[in-house]
Design a protein around this motif. Sequence first.
Motif, PDB file in Angstrom:
ATOM      1  N   THR A 109      41.283  26.640  42.356  1.00  0.00           N
ATOM      2  CA  THR A 109      42.398  26.100  41.952  1.00  0.00           C
ATOM      3  C   THR A 109      42.318  25.831  40.228  1.00  0.00           C
ATOM      4  O   THR A 109      43.287  26.172  39.537  1.00  0.00           O
ATOM      5  CB  THR A 109      42.850  24.757  42.593  1.00  0.00           C
ATOM      6  N   VAL A 141      43.398  37.606  41.971  1.00  0.00           N
ATOM      7  CA  VAL A 141      43.976  37.561  43.439  1.00  0.00           C
ATOM      8  C   VAL A 141      43.759  38.917  44.094  1.00  0.00           C
ATOM      9  O   VAL A 141      44.436  39.949  43.596  1.00  0.00           O
ATOM     10  CB  VAL A 141      45.092  36.975  43.411  1.00  0.00           C
ATOM     11  N   LEU A 180      49.048  39.015  37.538  1.00  0.00           N
ATOM     12  CA  LEU A 180      48.222  37.935  38.156  1.00  0.00           C
ATOM     13  C   LEU A 180      49.676  36.791  38.769  1.00  0.00           C
ATOM     14  O   LEU A 180      49.353  36.342  39.857  1.00  0.00           O
ATOM     15  CB  LEU A 180      47.401  36.954  37.284  1.00  0.00           C
ATOM     16  N   ASP A 181      50.294  36.468  38.036  1.00  0.00           N
ATOM     17  CA  ASP A 181      51.442  35.499  38.430  1.00  0.00           C
ATOM     18  C   ASP A 181      52.154  36.056  39.717  1.00  0.00           C
ATOM     19  O   ASP A 181      52.371  35.478  40.746  1.00  0.00           O
ATOM     20  CB  ASP A 181      52.352  35.245  37.417  1.00  0.00           C
ATOM     21  N   GLN A 221      50.069  35.814  42.680  1.00  0.00           N
ATOM     22  CA  GLN A 221      49.859  34.568  43.175  1.00  0.00           C
ATOM     23  C   GLN A 221      50.866  34.232  44.166  1.00  0.00           C
ATOM     24  O   GLN A 221      50.878  33.526  45.179  1.00  0.00           O
ATOM     25  CB  GLN A 221      49.471  33.486  41.957  1.00  0.00           C
ATOM     26  N   LYS A 229      49.448  31.826  46.737  1.00  0.00           N
ATOM     27  CA  LYS A 229      48.182  31.310  45.942  1.00  0.00           C
ATOM     28  C   LYS A 229      48.747  30.497  44.602  1.00  0.00           C
ATOM     29  O   LYS A 229      48.117  30.907  43.492  1.00  0.00           O
ATOM     30  CB  LYS A 229      47.161  31.991  45.656  1.00  0.00           C
ATOM     31  N   PRO A 230      49.580  29.647  44.759  1.00  0.00           N
ATOM     32  CA  PRO A 230      50.215  29.222  43.519  1.00  0.00           C
ATOM     33  C   PRO A 230      49.239  28.030  42.895  1.00  0.00           C
ATOM     34  O   PRO A 230      48.438  27.231  43.302  1.00  0.00           O
ATOM     35  CB  PRO A 230      51.342  28.058  44.087  1.00  0.00           C
ATOM     36  N   VAL A 265      43.178  31.388  42.348  1.00  0.00           N
ATOM     37  CA  VAL A 265      42.795  32.966  42.537  1.00  0.00           C
ATOM     38  C   VAL A 265      41.666  32.758  43.450  1.00  0.00           C
ATOM     39  O   VAL A 265      41.080  31.779  43.918  1.00  0.00           O
ATOM     40  CB  VAL A 265      42.295  33.253  41.081  1.00  0.00           C
ATOM     41  N   THR A 266      41.407  34.098  44.032  1.00  0.00           N
ATOM     42  CA  THR A 266      40.515  34.035  45.229  1.00  0.00           C
ATOM     43  C   THR A 266      39.178  34.542  44.615  1.00  0.00           C
ATOM     44  O   THR A 266      38.159  34.436  45.398  1.00  0.00           O
ATOM     45  CB  THR A 266      41.272  35.174  46.184  1.00  0.00           C
TER      46      THR A 266
END
Length: 414
Positions: free
Chosen positions: A76, A98, A208-209, A212, A217-218, A221-222
């Motif tokens: 996070t 992500v 990326l945004d 997410q 996944k706000p 990132v994973t």
Amino acid sequence: MFSAFERLVAFRYLRARRQEGLVSVIAAFSLIGIFLGVATLIIVMSVMNGFREELLTRILGLNGHMTTYAYQGGFTDFDPLTARIKAVDGIVTVAPTVTGQVIAASKGNATFGQVRGVRDSYLEARPLLTQNIVAGQLEAFTAGEGVVIGDRMARKLGVGVGDSITLLSPQGRSTLMGTVPRSRAYTVVATFDIGMFEYDATYIFMPLDLAQVYFQKPGAVTAIELTVADPERIREVEADVREVVGDLGWIVDWRRANAQFVNALQVERNVMFVILTLIVLVAAFNIIAGLIMVVKDKGRDIAILRTMGATRGQILRIFFMNGAAIGVAGTVLGVAGGIAFAANIDSIRVWLESLTDTALFPAEIRFLSQLPSRTDPTEVVIVAAMAIGLSFLATIYPAWRAARLDPVEALRYE
């Protein structure tokens, strides 16, 4: 080391007379056997080296050398973490990502895909990708207007730049009717072709945004991908990164992530080397058989040379040179033929495919769209030295028998 007399007699015995045709045939087969063995060894080793180099170049050129995966829910507060990782000595780039698996569909076609949500700096730091854009521009990706997909995926779906594809994720949303797969359409802004089937057919790069939002996944990132200055010494950096990450996630380096490729190629390489060495060994036994026949046939000549003053050492060197000449000639021809074939192996492959109308090197199975080859000079020297060494060893016993021949016994019944 060898006198003019010894060289004259040795090379005279290489030119068999008509009644000695069998001897010359055996010598010819010995030379051809060594030639084929040496050439095949060089070709196979070059292809194996090419496979390893091409696979690792493409794998490491598109993926991180090391990846940190989050244990639960993702990272996070990832920007401070990436900054601490970037401060580790030996780290070149750090990229939060992500990732997720989807089904890509368009125009009635569908295929499996792997989404990688990245920032624009991720693509800019990978020349393998930026230099192999087939259509479109990465500027549109930087502006967050769409996705970049592999050229083979684009052909499977029948789409091009400007068309849209629908991504369906198995991680759907819960409704009164049950879990509904999450789907959304994205515009294709560019396609790439790096020459590795798995990536060209499955990878989807997304801002990326957007990733997410799509994978819910706000602000997280994973995974975090890292590149290092020297991939071969990644274990030295991994310990320091592990201390920074702590109990937030686990680390997988490129060796473990691609162990099946690296180990399979190494095993195949070693096994093929042993198997093809047997060709050279069989040719060496042919040299033994041929020289023994020459010694038996030239018994009277040897006896006459001995009575004229030739020493046992001279006789031994004559027949040693006779057999060694076959080994050296076969090795030289094999090295030249193997290097030439390896340098043009993909052109030969294309010619054979056009001639037979069959796919000799399907990219779907071999992962690469071209047959790679890289000749290592050190390995060529080792193969040549091995072939010449076996040839020299094969000549020792027949030459020793010729030197031990008793002139009296040889001429007794003449």
